[in-house]
Design a protein around this motif. Structure first.
Motif, PDB file in Angstrom:
ATOM      1  N   PRO A   1      24.636  53.392  49.518  1.00 46.56           N
ATOM      2  CA  PRO A   1      25.170  52.700  48.343  1.00 46.56           C
ATOM      3  C   PRO A   1      25.978  51.461  48.715  1.00 46.56           C
ATOM      4  O   PRO A   1      26.442  51.326  49.855  1.00 46.56           O
ATOM      5  CB  PRO A   1      26.047  53.763  47.688  1.00 46.56           C
ATOM      6  CG  PRO A   1      26.343  54.763  48.733  1.00 46.56           C
ATOM      7  CD  PRO A   1      25.212  54.726  49.708  1.00 46.56           C
ATOM      8  N   ARG A   2      26.124  50.573  47.750  1.00 45.99           N
ATOM      9  CA  ARG A   2      26.872  49.336  47.973  1.00 45.99           C
ATOM     10  C   ARG A   2      28.331  49.667  48.326  1.00 45.99           C
ATOM     11  O   ARG A   2      28.982  50.437  47.608  1.00 45.99           O
ATOM     12  CB  ARG A   2      26.830  48.482  46.702  1.00 45.99           C
ATOM     13  CG  ARG A   2      27.481  47.106  46.883  1.00 45.99           C
ATOM     14  CD  ARG A   2      27.695  46.395  45.566  1.00 45.99           C
ATOM     15  NE  ARG A   2      26.516  46.105  44.790  1.00 45.99           N
ATOM     16  CZ  ARG A   2      25.711  45.052  44.960  1.00 45.99           C
ATOM     17  NH1 ARG A   2      25.960  44.194  45.946  1.00 45.99           N
ATOM     18  NH2 ARG A   2      24.669  44.855  44.159  1.00 45.99           N
ATOM     19  N   PRO A   3      28.882  49.084  49.392  1.00 47.33           N
ATOM     20  CA  PRO A   3      30.285  49.345  49.740  1.00 47.33           C
ATOM     21  C   PRO A   3      31.229  48.534  48.846  1.00 47.33           C
ATOM     22  O   PRO A   3      30.899  47.435  48.396  1.00 47.33           O
ATOM     23  CB  PRO A   3      30.398  48.880  51.196  1.00 47.33           C
ATOM     24  CG  PRO A   3      29.037  48.453  51.621  1.00 47.33           C
ATOM     25  CD  PRO A   3      28.221  48.236  50.396  1.00 47.33           C
ATOM     26  N   LEU A   4      32.417  49.079  48.653  1.00 47.39           N
ATOM     27  CA  LEU A   4      33.489  48.388  47.941  1.00 47.39           C
ATOM     28  C   LEU A   4      34.572  48.001  48.933  1.00 47.39           C
ATOM     29  O   LEU A   4      35.056  48.845  49.690  1.00 47.39           O
ATOM     30  CB  LEU A   4      34.089  49.300  46.860  1.00 47.39           C
ATOM     31  CG  LEU A   4      35.339  48.766  46.159  1.00 47.39           C
ATOM     32  CD1 LEU A   4      35.010  47.549  45.305  1.00 47.39           C
ATOM     33  CD2 LEU A   4      36.007  49.858  45.322  1.00 47.39           C
ATOM     34  N   ILE A   5      34.941  46.733  48.938  1.00 44.19           N
ATOM     35  CA  ILE A   5      36.083  46.269  49.721  1.00 44.19           C
ATOM     36  C   ILE A   5      37.273  46.127  48.784  1.00 44.19           C
ATOM     37  O   ILE A   5      37.210  45.388  47.799  1.00 44.19           O
ATOM     38  CB  ILE A   5      35.787  44.921  50.416  1.00 44.19           C
ATOM     39  CG1 ILE A   5      34.705  45.091  51.474  1.00 44.19           C
ATOM     40  CG2 ILE A   5      37.067  44.356  51.030  1.00 44.19           C
ATOM     41  CD1 ILE A   5      34.280  43.796  52.138  1.00 44.19           C
ATOM     42  N   VAL A   6      38.349  46.850  49.079  1.00 41.96           N
ATOM     43  CA  VAL A   6      39.609  46.672  48.358  1.00 41.96           C
ATOM     44  C   VAL A   6      40.401  45.617  49.120  1.00 41.96           C
ATOM     45  O   VAL A   6      40.794  45.831  50.262  1.00 41.96           O
ATOM     46  CB  VAL A   6      40.392  47.986  48.259  1.00 41.96           C
ATOM     47  CG1 VAL A   6      41.666  47.779  47.443  1.00 41.96           C
ATOM     48  CG2 VAL A   6      39.533  49.075  47.641  1.00 41.96           C
ATOM     49  N   TYR A   7      40.588  44.479  48.489  1.00 41.41           N
ATOM     50  CA  TYR A   7      41.080  43.278  49.154  1.00 41.41           C
ATOM     51  C   TYR A   7      42.551  43.069  48.803  1.00 41.41           C
ATOM     52  O   TYR A   7      42.904  42.925  47.638  1.00 41.41           O
ATOM     53  CB  TYR A   7      40.242  42.087  48.677  1.00 41.41           C
ATOM     54  CG  TYR A   7      40.359  40.815  49.479  1.00 41.41           C
ATOM     55  CD1 TYR A   7      41.570  40.172  49.639  1.00 41.41           C
ATOM     56  CD2 TYR A   7      39.244  40.239  50.075  1.00 41.41           C
ATOM     57  CE1 TYR A   7      41.672  38.999  50.364  1.00 41.41           C
ATOM     58  CE2 TYR A   7      39.324  39.069  50.789  1.00 41.41           C
ATOM     59  CZ  TYR A   7      40.544  38.459  50.935  1.00 41.41           C
ATOM     60  OH  TYR A   7      40.630  37.295  51.655  1.00 41.41           O
ATOM     61  N   GLY A   8      43.397  43.028  49.823  1.00 43.63           N
ATOM     62  CA  GLY A   8      44.814  42.733  49.626  1.00 43.63           C
ATOM     63  C   GLY A   8      45.083  41.271  49.908  1.00 43.63           C
ATOM     64  O   GLY A   8      44.934  40.820  51.047  1.00 43.63           O
ATOM     65  N   PRO A   9      45.474  40.496  48.899  1.00 44.48           N
ATOM     66  CA  PRO A   9      45.705  39.073  49.131  1.00 44.48           C
ATOM     67  C   PRO A   9      46.911  38.829  50.029  1.00 44.48           C
ATOM     68  O   PRO A   9      47.857  39.620  50.057  1.00 44.48           O
ATOM     69  CB  PRO A   9      45.948  38.515  47.719  1.00 44.48           C
ATOM     70  CG  PRO A   9      46.387  39.690  46.913  1.00 44.48           C
ATOM     71  CD  PRO A   9      45.692  40.885  47.503  1.00 44.48           C
ATOM     72  N   GLY A  10      46.853  37.733  50.764  1.00 48.16           N
ATOM     73  CA  GLY A  10      48.001  37.296  51.543  1.00 48.16           C
ATOM     74  C   GLY A  10      49.073  36.728  50.630  1.00 48.16           C
ATOM     75  O   GLY A  10      48.939  36.708  49.398  1.00 48.16           O
ATOM     76  N   THR A  11      50.156  36.251  51.221  1.00 46.96           N
ATOM     77  CA  THR A  11      51.303  35.779  50.444  1.00 46.96           C
ATOM     78  C   THR A  11      50.889  34.704  49.440  1.00 46.96           C
ATOM     79  O   THR A  11      50.392  33.641  49.828  1.00 46.96           O
ATOM     80  CB  THR A  11      52.383  35.234  51.375  1.00 46.96           C
ATOM     81  OG1 THR A  11      52.814  36.280  52.253  1.00 46.96           O
ATOM     82  CG2 THR A  11      53.574  34.709  50.590  1.00 46.96           C
ATOM     83  N   GLN A  12      51.084  34.990  48.159  1.00 49.24           N
ATOM     84  CA  GLN A  12      50.778  34.046  47.088  1.00 49.24           C
ATOM     85  C   GLN A  12      52.044  33.405  46.523  1.00 49.24           C
ATOM     86  O   GLN A  12      52.008  32.278  46.035  1.00 49.24           O
ATOM     87  CB  GLN A  12      50.049  34.762  45.939  1.00 49.24           C
ATOM     88  CG  GLN A  12      48.783  35.480  46.354  1.00 49.24           C
ATOM     89  CD  GLN A  12      47.689  34.528  46.759  1.00 49.24           C
ATOM     90  OE1 GLN A  12      47.461  33.511  46.100  1.00 49.24           O
ATOM     91  NE2 GLN A  12      47.014  34.824  47.851  1.00 49.24           N
ATOM     92  N   GLY A  13      53.155  34.137  46.561  1.00 50.27           N
ATOM     93  CA  GLY A  13      54.393  33.683  45.954  1.00 50.27           C
ATOM     94  C   GLY A  13      54.998  34.810  45.151  1.00 50.27           C
ATOM     95  O   GLY A  13      54.604  35.971  45.288  1.00 50.27           O
ATOM     96  N   GLN A  14      55.982  34.459  44.314  1.00 53.39           N
ATOM     97  CA  GLN A  14      56.646  35.483  43.504  1.00 53.39           C
ATOM     98  C   GLN A  14      56.556  35.184  42.013  1.00 53.39           C
ATOM     99  O   GLN A  14      56.900  36.025  41.190  1.00 53.39           O
ATOM    100  CB  GLN A  14      58.109  35.630  43.936  1.00 53.39           C
ATOM    101  CG  GLN A  14      58.695  37.003  43.668  1.00 53.39           C
ATOM    102  CD  GLN A  14      59.784  37.383  44.634  1.00 53.39           C
ATOM    103  OE1 GLN A  14      60.621  36.575  45.013  1.00 53.39           O
ATOM    104  NE2 GLN A  14      59.804  38.648  45.057  1.00 53.39           N
TER     105      GLN A  14
END
Length: 344
Positions: free
Chosen positions: A71-84
């Motif tokens: 089956p198609r894999p899912l990547i759970v992506y954690g973004p880098g620092t964007q700000g507050q």
């Protein structure tokens, strides 16, 4: 982005609401494309104090078939620092690519290039905004539990989203760099206890800030001095019982830092605070303070490496990284190895 109050009954990872999301690399949408259909999601998660919270994010359903087996894999992506500031939330940025308003409030969605590459290769992706980024309340920057839970519940939410190509029991992996590397590492070690039903097959943790005490010498005088303000605001938001103690150690200039960065994206914070030294923000020696209470315990609570991941992990860190120290990332690997984890 305003959650229902009170939150509807449910379990972590339950979808609260969804809507179609425009996906562009830049504001016109004419220069290149992300080969996926976007869905903005709001889902239930759990904050660092065990309270239910609403988190937003984006699910990317690829146009292309999965070329691999199974089956198609899912990547759970954690973004880098964007700000507050709420305007920095990745799920907002994917609608416009580049954000700009007066007084240097500028953001370029640098994560979109990785996402565009991955979905073109057939990976499904869900990217969380983390706690308080876009949604009400202050973003709990680098809070180990809050961002780890937000990652795990984003995976659950994507698996529960109707009309996707995902197998609800299919493979899932965590991916992130910098702040996202810490979030991915936290999700990896919290998965066995918090979300044991997820079929986690691996984690990529790039430059994880695994021990916050070690960040202060690196932040001092660097381009990212202002992120110390993000981190202190995060601590005050999560542990308000220590707010007066923290503020009592800060000079008027330090109080001004906390006030200003809470509404900024990372480009503005870099532009306005880069290359400054930390000491003028504090009444006492900052490098001694982080080894004293309550700062020592508050930092230790955010240390990653206490629990064993249930799937292979790759840690990537540059020995000469000027912003996120290599030593704690290496120590994270040693701590996990000592527990019998599969670490590269």
């Amino acid at each position: 982005y305003t959650p229902p109050d009170p939150l509807p009954p449910g379990q972590p990872g339950d979808l609260i609401r969804t809507e179609p999301s425009r996906l562009v690399l830049e504001p016109s949408g004419q220069l290149g494309a992300i080969m996926a259909t976007g869905t903005r999601i709001m889902y239930r998660s759990t904050d660092a104090r065990g309270n239910p919270m609403a988190v937003t994010g984006t699910y990317f359903e690829p146009y292309n078939d999965w070329p691999g087996q199974g089956p198609r894999p899912l990547i759970v992506y954690g973004p880098g620092t964007q700000g507050q500031g709420d305007q920095c939330a990745p799920s907002r940025q994917f609608n416009q690519g580049i954000h700009w308003s007066p007084w240097l409030d500028l953001a370029f969605n640098y994560e979109e290039l990785f996402v565009a590459t991955m979905v073109a290769r057939g990976f499904a992706i869900v990217m969380t905004d983390y706690q308080g980024l876009g949604t009400p309340g202050l973003h709990t920057y680098v809070n180990r539990v809050a961002q780890g839970n937000a990652m795990l519940d984003a995976g659950r939410a994507a698996m529960r989203l109707p009309d996707t190509s995902l197998d609800p029991h299919g493979p899932l992996a965590f991916w992130g760099y910098s702040q996202g590397g810490g979030a991915a590492a936290s999700a990896a070690e919290l998965a066995p206890s918090y979300a044991p039903e997820l079929h986690v097959v691996g984690t990529y943790a790039g430059a994880p800030p695994a021990d916050l005490k070690e960040l202060f010498p690196y932040a001092d005088g660097s381009a990212l001095v202002g992120v110390v303000g993000y981190a202190l605001n995060s601590v005050i938001t999560t542990y308000p019982e220590f707010e007066q103690t923290i503020r009592a150690k800060m000079t008027p200039r330090g109080a001004d830092l906390l006030y200003k960065v809470q509404d900024q994206c990372i480009a503005e914070t870099i532009t306005k605070f880069m290359f400054r030294h930390l000491q003028p923000y504090f009444k006492e020696d900052i490098f001694a303070l982080v080894s004293q209470e309550p700062f020592k315990s508050l930092c230790d609570m955010q240390r990653i490496g206490k629990y064993k991941p249930n799937a292979p992990v790759m840690i990537l860190s540059n020995r000469y990284d000027p912003l996120v120290p290599w030593g704690p990332a290496r120590q994270l690997g040693l701590d996990w190895c000592a527990q019998g984890a599969d670490v590269q």
